[in-house]
Design a protein around this motif. Structure first.
Motif, PDB file in Angstrom:
ATOM      1  N   ALA A   1       4.665  10.334  -3.210  1.00 35.73           N
ATOM      2  CA  ALA A   1       5.618  11.383  -2.812  1.00 35.73           C
ATOM      3  C   ALA A   1       4.897  12.701  -2.609  1.00 35.73           C
ATOM      4  N   TRP A   2       3.965  12.987  -3.506  1.00 34.34           N
ATOM      5  CA  TRP A   2       3.238  14.251  -3.408  1.00 34.34           C
ATOM      6  C   TRP A   2       2.359  14.285  -2.156  1.00 34.34           C
TER       7      TRP A   2
ATOM      8  N   GLU B   1      -0.443   0.653  -2.037  1.00 35.22           N
ATOM      9  CA  GLU B   1      -1.002  -0.606  -2.537  1.00 35.22           C
ATOM     10  C   GLU B   1      -0.786  -0.725  -4.046  1.00 35.22           C
ATOM     11  N   ALA B   2      -0.966   0.372  -4.760  1.00 34.78           N
ATOM     12  CA  ALA B   2      -0.708   0.357  -6.207  1.00 34.78           C
ATOM     13  C   ALA B   2       0.754   0.023  -6.484  1.00 34.78           C
ATOM     14  N   ILE B   3       1.659   0.567  -5.680  1.00 35.84           N
ATOM     15  CA  ILE B   3       3.088   0.276  -5.831  1.00 35.84           C
ATOM     16  C   ILE B   3       3.359  -1.199  -5.522  1.00 35.84           C
ATOM     17  N   ARG B   4       2.707  -1.732  -4.495  1.00 40.50           N
ATOM     18  CA  ARG B   4       2.885  -3.147  -4.157  1.00 40.50           C
ATOM     19  C   ARG B   4       2.435  -4.034  -5.322  1.00 40.50           C
TER      20      ARG B   4
ATOM     21  N   SER C   1       3.770   6.641 -11.753  1.00 45.64           N
ATOM     22  CA  SER C   1       2.821   7.645 -11.264  1.00 45.64           C
ATOM     23  C   SER C   1       2.394   7.382  -9.829  1.00 45.64           C
ATOM     24  N   ALA C   2       2.265   6.126  -9.441  1.00 46.62           N
ATOM     25  CA  ALA C   2       1.898   5.814  -8.056  1.00 46.62           C
ATOM     26  C   ALA C   2       2.999   6.278  -7.104  1.00 46.62           C
TER      27      ALA C   2
END
Length: 119
Positions: A37-38, A21-24, A31-32
């Motif tokens: 990925a982590w 959601e942060a990426i969207r 960092s998101a």
């Protein structure tokens, strides 16, 4: 982040959609990408993946995007470097990213901790 640091399967299952959601909301939030990925790395190492090849590929994609976006973001480099070391088998590249993160922020505990974890 609170879910991520709990480290349980349930917590990671709750954290991952929040990072997406942060990426969207901000497609350039390095960092998101690195944290998502982590999460995929953590799912792999704990045997929680339901579709290993797809999830590993997605984790690698997210980690590489984090590096592209966040060459000056110590958090993104730390999480993505660690994820790439494990998901892509790129230990040298992962170590280089962790070293870069420490050059940017020598007090970043996660970089010190994840840089010391065994394969």
């Amino acid at each position: 982040m609170a879910h991520l640091h709990q480290g349980t399967r349930k917590a990671i299952d709750e954290a991952l959609p929040l990072f997406y959601e942060a990426i969207r909301l901000d497609p350039e939030f390095a960092s998101a990408h690195g944290m998502a990925a982590w999460c995929h790395f953590w799912r792999k190492v704990n045997g929680w993946m339901t579709d290993g090849p797809r999830e590993i590929a997605e984790g690698i994609r997210l980690a590489r995007r984090a590096v592209e976006l966040g060459n000056d973001d110590a958090v993104a480099l730390t999480r993505s470097g660690h994820a790439l070391g494990h998901l892509a088998g790129d230990l040298d590249g992962g170590i280089a990213l962790l070293d870069r993160a420490l050059m940017l922020d020598s007090n970043l505990a996660a970089a010190w901790f994840l840089g010391g974890l065994p394969e």
